[in-house]
Design a protein around this motif. Structure first.
Motif, PDB file in Angstrom:
ATOM      1  N   LEU A  65      33.836  30.357  28.776  1.00  0.00           N
ATOM      2  CA  LEU A  65      35.143  30.001  29.320  1.00  0.00           C
ATOM      3  C   LEU A  65      36.181  31.055  28.951  1.00  0.00           C
ATOM      4  O   LEU A  65      36.974  31.492  29.802  1.00  0.00           O
ATOM      5  N   ALA A  66      36.209  31.470  27.695  1.00  0.00           N
ATOM      6  CA  ALA A  66      37.188  32.468  27.250  1.00  0.00           C
ATOM      7  C   ALA A  66      37.026  33.770  28.022  1.00  0.00           C
ATOM      8  O   ALA A  66      38.019  34.394  28.435  1.00  0.00           O
ATOM      9  N   ALA A  67      35.784  34.196  28.233  1.00  0.00           N
ATOM     10  CA  ALA A  67      35.542  35.437  28.979  1.00  0.00           C
ATOM     11  C   ALA A  67      36.036  35.313  30.415  1.00  0.00           C
ATOM     12  O   ALA A  67      36.652  36.247  30.959  1.00  0.00           O
ATOM     13  N   ASP A  68      35.789  34.176  31.046  1.00  0.00           N
ATOM     14  CA  ASP A  68      36.239  33.965  32.422  1.00  0.00           C
ATOM     15  C   ASP A  68      37.762  33.930  32.502  1.00  0.00           C
ATOM     16  O   ASP A  68      38.360  34.478  33.445  1.00  0.00           O
ATOM     17  N   LEU A  69      38.398  33.288  31.538  1.00  0.00           N
ATOM     18  CA  LEU A  69      39.861  33.217  31.537  1.00  0.00           C
ATOM     19  C   LEU A  69      40.478  34.594  31.319  1.00  0.00           C
ATOM     20  O   LEU A  69      41.487  34.943  31.949  1.00  0.00           O
ATOM     21  N   ARG A  70      39.892  35.371  30.433  1.00  0.00           N
ATOM     22  CA  ARG A  70      40.390  36.731  30.193  1.00  0.00           C
ATOM     23  C   ARG A  70      40.308  37.554  31.483  1.00  0.00           C
ATOM     24  O   ARG A  70      41.243  38.278  31.841  1.00  0.00           O
ATOM     25  N   LYS A  71      39.186  37.425  32.177  1.00  0.00           N
ATOM     26  CA  LYS A  71      38.980  38.196  33.405  1.00  0.00           C
ATOM     27  C   LYS A  71      39.903  37.725  34.520  1.00  0.00           C
ATOM     28  O   LYS A  71      40.457  38.545  35.276  1.00  0.00           O
ATOM     29  N   THR A  72      40.081  36.405  34.637  1.00  0.00           N
ATOM     30  CA  THR A  72      40.855  35.844  35.749  1.00  0.00           C
ATOM     31  C   THR A  72      42.360  35.914  35.528  1.00  0.00           C
ATOM     32  O   THR A  72      43.120  36.256  36.445  1.00  0.00           O
ATOM     33  N   TYR A  73      42.795  35.585  34.316  1.00  0.00           N
ATOM     34  CA  TYR A  73      44.235  35.469  34.055  1.00  0.00           C
ATOM     35  C   TYR A  73      44.767  36.466  33.028  1.00  0.00           C
ATOM     36  O   TYR A  73      45.971  36.742  33.013  1.00  0.00           O
ATOM     37  N   GLY A  74      43.919  36.915  32.137  1.00  0.00           N
ATOM     38  CA  GLY A  74      44.375  37.824  31.085  1.00  0.00           C
ATOM     39  C   GLY A  74      44.890  37.108  29.862  1.00  0.00           C
ATOM     40  O   GLY A  74      44.669  37.556  28.739  1.00  0.00           O
ATOM     41  N   HIS A  75      45.570  35.992  30.064  1.00  0.00           N
ATOM     42  CA  HIS A  75      46.152  35.220  28.957  1.00  0.00           C
ATOM     43  C   HIS A  75      45.897  33.732  29.155  1.00  0.00           C
ATOM     44  O   HIS A  75      45.660  33.273  30.269  1.00  0.00           O
ATOM     45  N   VAL A  76      45.992  32.992  28.070  1.00  0.00           N
ATOM     46  CA  VAL A  76      46.029  31.528  28.097  1.00  0.00           C
ATOM     47  C   VAL A  76      47.254  31.116  27.306  1.00  0.00           C
ATOM     48  O   VAL A  76      47.490  31.621  26.199  1.00  0.00           O
ATOM     49  N   HIS A  77      48.043  30.214  27.842  1.00  0.00           N
ATOM     50  CA  HIS A  77      49.308  29.833  27.201  1.00  0.00           C
ATOM     51  C   HIS A  77      49.265  28.451  26.556  1.00  0.00           C
ATOM     52  O   HIS A  77      50.199  28.089  25.830  1.00  0.00           O
ATOM     53  N   GLY A  78      48.211  27.707  26.831  1.00  0.00           N
ATOM     54  CA  GLY A  78      48.148  26.369  26.260  1.00  0.00           C
ATOM     55  C   GLY A  78      46.734  25.815  26.251  1.00  0.00           C
ATOM     56  O   GLY A  78      45.898  26.177  27.079  1.00  0.00           O
TER      57      GLY A  78
END
Length: 258
Positions: A65-78
């Motif tokens: 999940l973290a890898a996909d979020l990094r690729k898709t959005y670059g950041h997670v805010h919450g």
């Protein structure tokens, strides 16, 4: 992924992960966050609708999940660590394997989420851990109660460790909320619980979701390490003992718990 229909709301531009979001309280939180403008990544071990499958006890699932979020959005805010399970055995009956499983979901799961997603969080980000009124009492389902007390510890340490990076960590403690988890309780249990609640009613998922939105927004920018009961006053007066006594052997049902 749940798309927002309200791009001008207070969480616009924020990417927020919600676990246990397929139904009940998690679904309500995800919906409220979406209405507030967030890009919600809804997850659940039993994915339904827009939910992505995530087993919170699996480190590899979190890493993916973290890898996909990094690729898709670059950041997670919450991050909303909402996923949880209950095990209703009392002290003398609980099996070690059941005790361990409940802890794996309710305490280790949030820990893994924080470990894997916090590196993606910029200053101003926020984590909300969903505890329970059981975490504020000596509530009788021992595995569940102990796991939620453990989550309190994870939350306090995370607030201290992540604070210098500008990441906030707070805990919400719901009381008796009308969900599928509590639906199996006997009428006697429900009635006794409501009698012990000063506001005189059970809660709903819509009593929880607005607080989660607030804690993920910039409006709570100086709040971290807080524990907020949303229980109608249930834990304010220490009424759990009478409920525990009412549920002891010889009463209609000794296994129900919210």
């Amino acid at each position: 992924m749940i798309e927002s229909d309200h791009p001008t709301q207070r969480l616009t531009g924020k990417v927020i992960v919600v676990t246990g979001a397929a139904r009940g309280q998690g679904a309500a939180e995800a919906a409220a966050l979406t209405r507030a403008g967030a890009q919600v990544v809804a997850t659940d071990v039993r994915p339904e609708g827009d939910c992505r499958r995530l087993d919170v006890t699996s480190e590899s699932d979190w890493a993916e999940l973290a890898a996909d979020l990094r690729k898709t959005y670059g950041h997670v805010h919450g991050l909303v660590n909402n996923a949880g399970v209950i095990q209703r055995d009392r002290l003398g009956a609980v099996r070690p394997e059941d005790f361990a499983h409940v802890h794996a979901v309710n305490a280790t799961g949030p820990l893994l989420g924080i470990q894997h997603l916090a590196p993606l969080m910029p200053p101003g980000s926020s984590i909300v851990n969903v505890g329970s009124s059981a975490a504020l009492t000596g509530y009788y389902p021992v595995a569940y109660t102990a796991s939620k007390w453990a989550l309190r510890g994870v939350s306090k340490v995370a607030a201290m460790e992540l604070g210098p990076r500008g990441i906030r960590v707070n805990t919400v403690h719901p009381g008796y909320i009308e969900t599928e988890m509590t639906a199996a309780a006997t009428p006697a249990f429900r009635e006794t619980t409501i009698r012990e609640t000063p506001l005189g009613r059970s809660g709903t998922v819509d009593d929880i979701a607005p607080l989660v939105v607030f804690l993920l927004s910039d409006e709570s920018a100086f709040i971290t390490g807080a524990e907020i009961p949303v229980d109608g006053g249930f834990t304010a007066h220490g009424g759990v003992k009478s409920i525990s006594d009412a549920m002891r052997p010889g009463t209609p049902d000794t296994q129900d718990a919210p």
